[in-house]
Design a protein around this motif. Sequence first.
Motif, PDB file in Angstrom:
ATOM      1  N   SER A   1       0.906  -1.086  -0.058  1.00  0.00           N
ATOM      2  CA  SER A   1       0.121   0.073   0.025  1.00  0.00           C
ATOM      3  C   SER A   1       0.940   1.186   0.045  1.00  0.00           C
ATOM      4  O   SER A   1       2.071   1.419   0.556  1.00  0.00           O
ATOM      5  CB  SER A   1      -0.718   0.100   1.284  1.00  0.00           C
ATOM      6  OG  SER A   1      -1.796   1.027   1.239  1.00  0.00           O
ATOM      7  N   GLY A   2       0.455   2.358  -0.565  1.00  0.00           N
ATOM      8  CA  GLY A   2       1.012   3.490  -0.843  1.00  0.00           C
ATOM      9  C   GLY A   2       0.179   4.473  -1.841  1.00  0.00           C
ATOM     10  O   GLY A   2      -0.737   3.897  -2.504  1.00  0.00           O
ATOM     11  N   PRO A   3       1.070   5.441  -2.409  1.00  0.00           N
ATOM     12  CA  PRO A   3       0.367   6.287  -3.486  1.00  0.00           C
ATOM     13  C   PRO A   3       0.707   5.647  -4.761  1.00  0.00           C
ATOM     14  O   PRO A   3       1.428   4.788  -4.787  1.00  0.00           O
ATOM     15  CB  PRO A   3       1.058   7.620  -3.141  1.00  0.00           C
ATOM     16  CG  PRO A   3       2.408   7.109  -2.617  1.00  0.00           C
ATOM     17  CD  PRO A   3       2.156   6.027  -1.795  1.00  0.00           C
ATOM     18  N   CYS A   4       0.025   5.824  -5.732  1.00  0.00           N
ATOM     19  CA  CYS A   4       0.048   5.357  -7.125  1.00  0.00           C
ATOM     20  C   CYS A   4       1.377   5.712  -7.164  1.00  0.00           C
ATOM     21  O   CYS A   4       2.390   4.878  -7.696  1.00  0.00           O
ATOM     22  CB  CYS A   4      -0.950   5.758  -7.990  1.00  0.00           C
ATOM     23  SG  CYS A   4      -0.762   5.242  -9.600  1.00  0.00           S
ATOM     24  N   ALA A   5       1.799   7.089  -7.283  1.00  0.00           N
ATOM     25  CA  ALA A   5       3.325   7.621  -8.011  1.00  0.00           C
ATOM     26  C   ALA A   5       3.673   8.284  -6.748  1.00  0.00           C
ATOM     27  O   ALA A   5       3.046   8.899  -5.878  1.00  0.00           O
ATOM     28  CB  ALA A   5       2.801   8.471  -9.028  1.00  0.00           C
ATOM     29  N   ILE A   6       5.061   8.508  -6.700  1.00  0.00           N
ATOM     30  CA  ILE A   6       5.815   9.369  -5.686  1.00  0.00           C
ATOM     31  C   ILE A   6       5.610  10.707  -6.460  1.00  0.00           C
ATOM     32  O   ILE A   6       6.088  10.982  -7.429  1.00  0.00           O
ATOM     33  CB  ILE A   6       7.104   8.847  -5.668  1.00  0.00           C
ATOM     34  CG1 ILE A   6       7.101   7.480  -5.107  1.00  0.00           C
ATOM     35  CG2 ILE A   6       7.954   9.783  -4.963  1.00  0.00           C
ATOM     36  CD1 ILE A   6       6.844   7.429  -3.728  1.00  0.00           C
ATOM     37  N   GLU A   7       4.903  11.546  -5.724  1.00  0.00           N
ATOM     38  CA  GLU A   7       4.811  12.919  -6.182  1.00  0.00           C
ATOM     39  C   GLU A   7       5.775  13.801  -5.434  1.00  0.00           C
ATOM     40  O   GLU A   7       5.931  14.846  -5.774  1.00  0.00           O
ATOM     41  CB  GLU A   7       3.394  13.327  -5.948  1.00  0.00           C
ATOM     42  CG  GLU A   7       2.287  12.491  -6.559  1.00  0.00           C
ATOM     43  CD  GLU A   7       0.967  12.794  -5.870  1.00  0.00           C
ATOM     44  OE1 GLU A   7       0.897  14.034  -5.283  1.00  0.00           O
ATOM     45  OE2 GLU A   7      -0.225  12.073  -6.224  1.00  0.00           O
ATOM     46  N   GLY A   8       6.405  13.416  -4.196  1.00  0.00           N
ATOM     47  CA  GLY A   8       7.413  14.362  -3.617  1.00  0.00           C
ATOM     48  C   GLY A   8       7.773  13.566  -2.253  1.00  0.00           C
ATOM     49  O   GLY A   8       7.210  12.736  -1.858  1.00  0.00           O
ATOM     50  N   GLU A   9       8.550  14.058  -1.639  1.00  0.00           N
ATOM     51  CA  GLU A   9       9.150  13.512  -0.259  1.00  0.00           C
ATOM     52  C   GLU A   9       8.138  13.620   0.607  1.00  0.00           C
ATOM     53  O   GLU A   9       7.733  12.651   1.604  1.00  0.00           O
ATOM     54  CB  GLU A   9      10.352  13.943   0.079  1.00  0.00           C
ATOM     55  CG  GLU A   9      10.913  13.198   1.347  1.00  0.00           C
ATOM     56  CD  GLU A   9      12.265  13.976   1.816  1.00  0.00           C
ATOM     57  OE1 GLU A   9      12.319  14.354   2.909  1.00  0.00           O
ATOM     58  OE2 GLU A   9      13.071  13.914   0.969  1.00  0.00           O
ATOM     59  N   GLU A  10       7.365  14.946   1.191  1.00  0.00           N
ATOM     60  CA  GLU A  10       6.618  14.816   2.089  1.00  0.00           C
ATOM     61  C   GLU A  10       5.322  13.884   2.028  1.00  0.00           C
ATOM     62  O   GLU A  10       4.929  13.478   3.136  1.00  0.00           O
ATOM     63  CB  GLU A  10       6.132  16.572   2.134  1.00  0.00           C
ATOM     64  CG  GLU A  10       5.517  16.759   3.203  1.00  0.00           C
ATOM     65  CD  GLU A  10       3.965  16.506   3.211  1.00  0.00           C
ATOM     66  OE1 GLU A  10       3.411  16.388   4.340  1.00  0.00           O
ATOM     67  OE2 GLU A  10       3.262  16.467   2.246  1.00  0.00           O
ATOM     68  N   MET A  11       4.779  14.088   0.783  1.00  0.00           N
ATOM     69  CA  MET A  11       3.608  13.124   0.983  1.00  0.00           C
ATOM     70  C   MET A  11       3.900  11.611   0.846  1.00  0.00           C
ATOM     71  O   MET A  11       3.040  11.015   1.655  1.00  0.00           O
ATOM     72  CB  MET A  11       2.837  13.512  -0.691  1.00  0.00           C
ATOM     73  CG  MET A  11       3.767  12.929  -2.095  1.00  0.00           C
ATOM     74  SD  MET A  11       3.477  11.269  -2.426  1.00  0.00           S
ATOM     75  CE  MET A  11       1.808  11.103  -2.960  1.00  0.00           C
ATOM     76  N   ALA A  12       5.129  11.259   0.405  1.00  0.00           N
ATOM     77  CA  ALA A  12       5.380   9.928   0.661  1.00  0.00           C
ATOM     78  C   ALA A  12       5.517   9.367   2.008  1.00  0.00           C
ATOM     79  O   ALA A  12       5.250   8.566   2.466  1.00  0.00           O
ATOM     80  CB  ALA A  12       6.576   9.413  -0.176  1.00  0.00           C
ATOM     81  N   LEU A  13       6.209  10.223   2.806  1.00  0.00           N
ATOM     82  CA  LEU A  13       6.306  10.018   4.265  1.00  0.00           C
ATOM     83  C   LEU A  13       5.462  10.179   4.923  1.00  0.00           C
ATOM     84  O   LEU A  13       5.009   9.403   6.154  1.00  0.00           O
ATOM     85  CB  LEU A  13       7.650  11.102   4.914  1.00  0.00           C
ATOM     86  CG  LEU A  13       9.032  10.933   4.246  1.00  0.00           C
ATOM     87  CD1 LEU A  13       9.758  12.116   4.662  1.00  0.00           C
ATOM     88  CD2 LEU A  13       9.601   9.449   4.479  1.00  0.00           C
ATOM     89  N   ARG A  14       4.390  11.186   4.574  1.00  0.00           N
ATOM     90  CA  ARG A  14       2.949  11.300   5.482  1.00  0.00           C
ATOM     91  C   ARG A  14       2.203  10.106   5.197  1.00  0.00           C
ATOM     92  O   ARG A  14       1.623   9.486   5.943  1.00  0.00           O
ATOM     93  CB  ARG A  14       2.255  12.476   4.885  1.00  0.00           C
ATOM     94  CG  ARG A  14       1.035  12.861   5.289  1.00  0.00           C
ATOM     95  CD  ARG A  14       0.517  14.057   4.786  1.00  0.00           C
ATOM     96  NE  ARG A  14      -0.909  14.207   5.362  1.00  0.00           N
ATOM     97  CZ  ARG A  14      -1.692  15.310   4.823  1.00  0.00           C
ATOM     98  NH1 ARG A  14      -1.329  16.228   4.104  1.00  0.00           N
ATOM     99  NH2 ARG A  14      -3.049  15.514   5.132  1.00  0.00           N
ATOM    100  N   ILE A  15       2.096   9.405   4.200  1.00  0.00           N
ATOM    101  CA  ILE A  15       1.259   8.433   3.840  1.00  0.00           C
ATOM    102  C   ILE A  15       1.992   7.232   4.578  1.00  0.00           C
ATOM    103  O   ILE A  15       1.238   6.343   5.073  1.00  0.00           O
ATOM    104  CB  ILE A  15       1.048   7.957   2.255  1.00  0.00           C
ATOM    105  CG1 ILE A  15       0.152   9.125   1.539  1.00  0.00           C
ATOM    106  CG2 ILE A  15       0.585   6.832   1.935  1.00  0.00           C
ATOM    107  CD1 ILE A  15       0.311   8.950   0.033  1.00  0.00           C
ATOM    108  N   ALA A  16       3.222   6.854   4.492  1.00  0.00           N
ATOM    109  CA  ALA A  16       3.881   5.859   5.158  1.00  0.00           C
ATOM    110  C   ALA A  16       3.712   5.979   6.545  1.00  0.00           C
ATOM    111  O   ALA A  16       3.592   4.739   7.159  1.00  0.00           O
ATOM    112  CB  ALA A  16       5.630   5.858   4.640  1.00  0.00           C
ATOM    113  N   GLU A  17       3.714   6.926   7.139  1.00  0.00           N
ATOM    114  CA  GLU A  17       3.723   7.111   8.675  1.00  0.00           C
ATOM    115  C   GLU A  17       2.326   6.721   8.937  1.00  0.00           C
ATOM    116  O   GLU A  17       2.351   5.851  10.142  1.00  0.00           O
ATOM    117  CB  GLU A  17       3.861   8.461   8.977  1.00  0.00           C
ATOM    118  CG  GLU A  17       4.119   8.701  10.344  1.00  0.00           C
ATOM    119  CD  GLU A  17       4.278  10.080  10.920  1.00  0.00           C
ATOM    120  OE1 GLU A  17       4.476  10.328  12.217  1.00  0.00           O
ATOM    121  OE2 GLU A  17       4.062  10.978  10.224  1.00  0.00           O
TER     122      GLU A  17
END
Length: 273
Positions: free
Chosen positions: A21-37
Amino acid sequence: MELTLIPQIKHTDSNNFFLLSGPCAIEGEEMALRIAEKVVGLTDRLKIPYVFKGSFKKANRSRVDSFTGIGDEKALKILRKVSETFKVPTITDIHEPADAAMAAEYVDVLQIPAFLVRQTDLLVAAAETGKVVNLKKGQFMSPESMKHAVNKIQESGNKQVWITDRGTMFGYQDMIVDFRGIPTMKQYAPVVLDVTHSLQQPNQASGVTGGRPELINTMARAGIAAGVDGIFIETHFDPANAKSDGANMLALDRMEQLLTNLVKLRSTVNSLV
Protein backbone atom coordinates in the motif's frame (compact mmCIF):
# COMPACT_ATOMS: atom_id res chain seq x y z
CA MET A 1 8.10 -17.52 -1.61
CA GLU A 2 8.85 -16.67 2.02
CA LEU A 3 7.82 -13.27 3.39
CA THR A 4 10.56 -13.55 5.99
CA LEU A 5 13.16 -13.19 3.22
CA ILE A 6 12.08 -9.61 2.53
CA PRO A 7 14.34 -7.18 4.42
CA GLN A 8 12.70 -5.36 7.35
CA ILE A 9 9.27 -6.93 6.95
CA LYS A 10 7.49 -7.33 10.28
CA HIS A 11 4.66 -9.40 11.78
CA THR A 12 5.23 -12.42 9.55
CA ASP A 13 4.16 -14.73 12.39
CA SER A 14 0.73 -13.08 12.78
CA ASN A 15 -1.05 -15.35 10.29
CA ASN A 16 -2.44 -12.21 8.71
CA PHE A 17 -2.61 -11.21 5.07
CA PHE A 18 0.26 -8.99 3.93
CA LEU A 19 -0.34 -5.48 2.62
CA LEU A 20 1.14 -3.60 -0.32
CA SER A 21 0.00 0.00 0.00
CA GLY A 22 0.97 3.57 -0.74
CA PRO A 23 0.37 6.20 -3.39
CA CYS A 24 0.10 5.33 -7.06
CA ALA A 25 3.08 7.52 -7.87
CA ILE A 26 5.77 9.26 -5.83
CA GLU A 27 4.80 12.92 -6.09
CA GLY A 28 7.29 14.22 -3.54
CA GLU A 29 9.05 13.42 -0.29
CA GLU A 30 6.58 14.98 2.13
CA MET A 31 3.57 13.16 0.69
CA ALA A 32 5.35 9.80 0.63
CA LEU A 33 6.51 10.11 4.24
CA ARG A 34 3.08 11.29 5.37
CA ILE A 35 1.31 8.30 3.81
CA ALA A 36 3.95 5.83 5.01
CA GLU A 37 3.79 7.11 8.59
CA LYS A 38 0.03 6.57 8.73
CA VAL A 39 0.03 3.09 7.20
CA VAL A 40 3.06 1.91 9.19
CA GLY A 41 1.31 2.93 12.40
CA LEU A 42 -1.84 1.05 11.46
CA THR A 43 -0.08 -2.10 10.31
CA ASP A 44 2.10 -2.21 13.41
CA ARG A 45 -0.97 -1.98 15.63
CA LEU A 46 -2.88 -4.61 13.63
CA LYS A 47 0.17 -6.88 13.13
CA ILE A 48 -0.05 -6.80 9.33
CA PRO A 49 3.14 -7.47 7.32
CA TYR A 50 3.58 -4.31 5.26
CA VAL A 51 5.42 -3.22 2.11
CA PHE A 52 5.25 0.47 1.12
CA LYS A 53 4.26 0.90 -2.52
CA GLY A 54 5.07 3.83 -4.80
CA SER A 55 5.82 4.02 -8.52
CA PHE A 56 9.02 5.92 -9.28
CA LYS A 57 7.65 6.66 -12.74
CA LYS A 58 4.42 6.03 -14.62
CA ALA A 59 5.13 4.82 -18.13
CA ASN A 60 1.66 3.47 -19.00
CA ARG A 61 -0.47 6.59 -19.39
CA SER A 62 -3.32 7.33 -21.75
CA ARG A 63 -2.21 10.83 -22.78
CA VAL A 64 1.13 12.36 -23.57
CA ASP A 65 0.46 15.21 -21.11
CA SER A 66 -0.27 12.87 -18.17
CA PHE A 67 2.00 12.96 -15.12
CA THR A 68 4.81 10.44 -15.41
CA GLY A 69 7.01 11.28 -12.44
CA ILE A 70 9.30 13.72 -10.65
CA GLY A 71 12.51 12.17 -12.00
CA ASP A 72 13.66 8.58 -11.69
CA GLU A 73 16.56 9.00 -9.26
CA LYS A 74 14.72 11.58 -7.16
CA ALA A 75 11.71 9.29 -6.72
CA LEU A 76 13.85 6.21 -6.02
CA LYS A 77 15.76 8.13 -3.33
CA ILE A 78 12.44 9.00 -1.70
CA LEU A 79 11.51 5.31 -1.65
CA ARG A 80 14.84 4.58 0.03
CA LYS A 81 14.16 7.33 2.58
CA VAL A 82 10.76 5.85 3.39
CA SER A 83 12.43 2.48 4.00
CA GLU A 84 15.18 3.95 6.16
CA THR A 85 12.84 6.22 8.13
CA PHE A 86 10.16 3.66 8.98
CA LYS A 87 12.17 0.43 8.72
CA VAL A 88 9.82 -1.10 6.13
CA PRO A 89 10.44 -2.72 2.74
CA THR A 90 9.38 -0.98 -0.44
CA ILE A 91 8.05 -1.93 -3.88
CA THR A 92 8.01 -0.08 -7.20
CA ASP A 93 7.11 -0.76 -10.84
CA ILE A 94 9.67 -1.25 -13.58
CA HIS A 95 8.89 -0.87 -17.27
CA GLU A 96 11.95 -1.90 -19.26
CA PRO A 97 14.90 -4.23 -18.61
CA ALA A 98 17.28 -1.36 -17.81
CA ASP A 99 14.98 -0.28 -14.95
CA ALA A 100 15.50 -3.55 -13.08
CA ALA A 101 19.07 -3.13 -11.88
CA MET A 102 18.56 0.60 -11.26
CA ALA A 103 15.43 0.16 -9.11
CA ALA A 104 16.91 -2.85 -7.31
CA GLU A 105 19.51 -0.51 -5.76
CA TYR A 106 16.73 1.29 -3.89
CA VAL A 107 13.78 -1.08 -3.26
CA ASP A 108 13.12 -4.60 -2.00
CA VAL A 109 10.42 -5.78 -4.42
CA LEU A 110 10.17 -5.18 -8.18
CA GLN A 111 6.70 -5.04 -9.70
CA ILE A 112 5.90 -5.91 -13.31
CA PRO A 113 2.90 -3.91 -14.60
CA ALA A 114 -0.02 -5.91 -15.97
CA PHE A 115 0.43 -4.55 -19.48
CA LEU A 116 4.01 -5.84 -19.54
CA VAL A 117 3.81 -9.23 -17.83
CA ARG A 118 4.42 -11.13 -21.09
CA GLN A 119 7.65 -9.21 -21.80
CA THR A 120 10.25 -11.93 -21.33
CA ASP A 121 13.31 -9.67 -21.28
CA LEU A 122 11.73 -7.53 -18.56
CA LEU A 123 10.82 -10.51 -16.39
CA VAL A 124 14.24 -12.10 -16.75
CA ALA A 125 15.98 -8.80 -15.89
CA ALA A 126 13.84 -8.47 -12.77
CA ALA A 127 14.49 -12.07 -11.73
CA GLU A 128 18.24 -11.69 -12.17
CA THR A 129 18.39 -8.89 -9.57
CA GLY A 130 17.55 -11.46 -6.89
CA LYS A 131 14.75 -9.26 -5.59
CA VAL A 132 11.23 -10.48 -4.94
CA VAL A 133 9.20 -10.03 -8.14
CA ASN A 134 5.49 -9.13 -8.09
CA LEU A 135 3.79 -10.10 -11.35
CA LYS A 136 0.59 -8.21 -12.11
CA LYS A 137 -1.79 -10.46 -14.03
CA GLY A 138 -2.45 -9.01 -17.46
CA GLN A 139 -6.00 -7.73 -17.94
CA PHE A 140 -5.99 -9.88 -21.09
CA MET A 141 -4.67 -13.08 -19.47
CA SER A 142 -6.35 -16.10 -17.92
CA PRO A 143 -5.36 -17.24 -14.42
CA GLU A 144 -3.90 -20.42 -15.94
CA SER A 145 -1.62 -18.46 -18.26
CA MET A 146 0.11 -16.80 -15.30
CA LYS A 147 1.90 -20.10 -14.69
CA HIS A 148 4.16 -19.26 -17.61
CA ALA A 149 5.03 -15.82 -16.26
CA VAL A 150 5.92 -17.38 -12.90
CA ASN A 151 8.05 -19.97 -14.69
CA LYS A 152 10.03 -17.22 -16.43
CA ILE A 153 11.05 -15.87 -13.02
CA GLN A 154 11.78 -19.25 -11.48
CA GLU A 155 13.66 -20.59 -14.49
CA SER A 156 15.84 -17.48 -14.32
CA GLY A 157 17.04 -18.65 -10.91
CA ASN A 158 14.68 -16.67 -8.67
CA LYS A 159 12.03 -18.44 -6.59
CA GLN A 160 10.82 -15.25 -4.89
CA VAL A 161 7.70 -14.37 -6.88
CA TRP A 162 4.07 -13.36 -6.28
CA ILE A 163 1.08 -12.95 -8.58
CA THR A 164 -1.24 -9.97 -8.23
CA ASP A 165 -4.73 -10.07 -9.76
CA ARG A 166 -5.86 -6.61 -10.84
CA GLY A 167 -8.97 -7.63 -12.75
CA THR A 168 -9.79 -8.63 -16.31
CA MET A 169 -11.13 -6.34 -19.03
CA PHE A 170 -14.93 -6.36 -19.24
CA GLY A 171 -15.82 -4.60 -22.45
CA TYR A 172 -13.81 -1.47 -23.18
CA GLN A 173 -14.26 0.55 -20.00
CA ASP A 174 -14.65 -1.72 -17.02
CA MET A 175 -12.84 -4.42 -15.02
CA ILE A 176 -14.04 -7.56 -13.28
CA VAL A 177 -12.33 -9.94 -10.86
CA ASP A 178 -13.02 -13.63 -11.38
CA PHE A 179 -12.46 -15.04 -7.91
CA ARG A 180 -12.33 -18.56 -9.35
CA GLY A 181 -8.82 -17.62 -10.48
CA ILE A 182 -7.49 -17.14 -6.94
CA PRO A 183 -7.12 -20.84 -6.06
CA THR A 184 -5.85 -21.54 -9.58
CA MET A 185 -3.03 -19.01 -9.33
CA LYS A 186 -2.19 -20.04 -5.75
CA GLN A 187 -0.96 -23.30 -7.27
CA TYR A 188 1.86 -21.29 -8.89
CA ALA A 189 2.72 -18.60 -6.32
CA PRO A 190 1.24 -16.56 -3.45
CA VAL A 191 -1.61 -14.40 -4.73
CA VAL A 192 -2.37 -10.76 -3.99
CA LEU A 193 -5.60 -8.95 -4.88
CA ASP A 194 -5.08 -5.44 -6.21
CA VAL A 195 -8.27 -3.97 -4.83
CA THR A 196 -8.04 -0.44 -6.18
CA HIS A 197 -6.89 -1.18 -9.73
CA SER A 198 -9.58 -3.84 -9.99
CA LEU A 199 -12.07 -0.98 -9.64
CA GLN A 200 -10.64 1.13 -12.44
CA GLN A 201 -12.73 2.22 -15.40
CA PRO A 202 -10.07 2.54 -18.12
CA ASN A 203 -10.19 3.94 -21.64
CA GLN A 204 -12.46 6.88 -20.86
CA ALA A 205 -12.98 9.30 -23.73
CA SER A 206 -11.25 12.03 -21.71
CA GLY A 207 -8.05 9.98 -21.52
CA VAL A 208 -8.27 10.01 -17.72
CA THR A 209 -9.05 6.69 -16.04
CA GLY A 210 -12.20 6.52 -13.93
CA GLY A 211 -12.96 4.29 -10.97
CA ARG A 212 -15.41 2.96 -8.38
CA PRO A 213 -13.76 3.65 -5.00
CA GLU A 214 -17.07 3.17 -3.18
CA LEU A 215 -16.63 -0.57 -3.83
CA ILE A 216 -13.18 -0.86 -2.20
CA ASN A 217 -14.61 -2.36 0.99
CA THR A 218 -16.63 -4.91 -0.96
CA MET A 219 -13.73 -5.95 -3.17
CA ALA A 220 -11.23 -6.20 -0.30
CA ARG A 221 -13.57 -8.30 1.83
CA ALA A 222 -14.27 -10.61 -1.11
CA GLY A 223 -10.53 -11.09 -1.64
CA ILE A 224 -9.93 -12.05 1.99
CA ALA A 225 -12.91 -14.43 1.90
CA ALA A 226 -11.53 -16.01 -1.29
CA GLY A 227 -8.23 -16.75 0.46
CA VAL A 228 -5.76 -14.30 -1.04
CA ASP A 229 -2.37 -14.09 0.64
CA GLY A 230 -2.03 -10.33 0.28
CA ILE A 231 -4.00 -7.15 -0.41
CA PHE A 232 -2.85 -4.25 -2.60
CA ILE A 233 -4.46 -0.86 -1.93
CA GLU A 234 -3.36 2.48 -3.32
CA THR A 235 -4.09 5.34 -0.95
CA HIS A 236 -3.69 9.10 -0.77
CA PHE A 237 -4.67 11.79 1.72
CA ASP A 238 -6.24 13.80 -1.15
CA PRO A 239 -7.29 11.39 -3.92
CA ALA A 240 -9.13 14.09 -5.88
CA ASN A 241 -5.83 15.91 -6.41
CA ALA A 242 -3.52 12.91 -6.77
CA LYS A 243 -1.40 13.03 -9.92
CA SER A 244 -2.21 9.45 -10.94
CA ASP A 245 -5.15 7.07 -10.39
CA GLY A 246 -6.95 9.34 -7.96
CA ALA A 247 -10.34 8.12 -9.21
CA ASN A 248 -9.89 4.65 -7.72
CA MET A 249 -7.66 5.26 -4.67
CA LEU A 250 -8.73 4.87 -1.05
CA ALA A 251 -8.73 8.03 1.03
CA LEU A 252 -6.04 7.65 3.69
CA ASP A 253 -8.42 8.48 6.52
CA ARG A 254 -10.53 5.43 5.58
CA MET A 255 -7.64 2.98 5.80
CA GLU A 256 -7.91 2.28 9.53
CA GLN A 257 -11.50 1.03 9.48
CA LEU A 258 -10.92 -1.06 6.36
CA LEU A 259 -7.81 -2.79 7.70
CA THR A 260 -9.43 -3.38 11.09
CA ASN A 261 -12.37 -5.11 9.42
CA LEU A 262 -10.13 -7.13 7.10
CA VAL A 263 -8.09 -8.44 10.03
CA LYS A 264 -11.30 -9.59 11.74
CA LEU A 265 -12.46 -11.26 8.54
CA ARG A 266 -9.09 -12.95 8.03
CA SER A 267 -9.27 -14.37 11.54
CA THR A 268 -12.68 -15.86 10.74
CA VAL A 269 -11.47 -17.29 7.43
CA ASN A 270 -8.46 -18.82 9.19
CA SER A 271 -10.80 -20.60 11.60
CA LEU A 272 -12.75 -22.33 8.83
CA VAL A 273 -11.98 -25.93 7.92
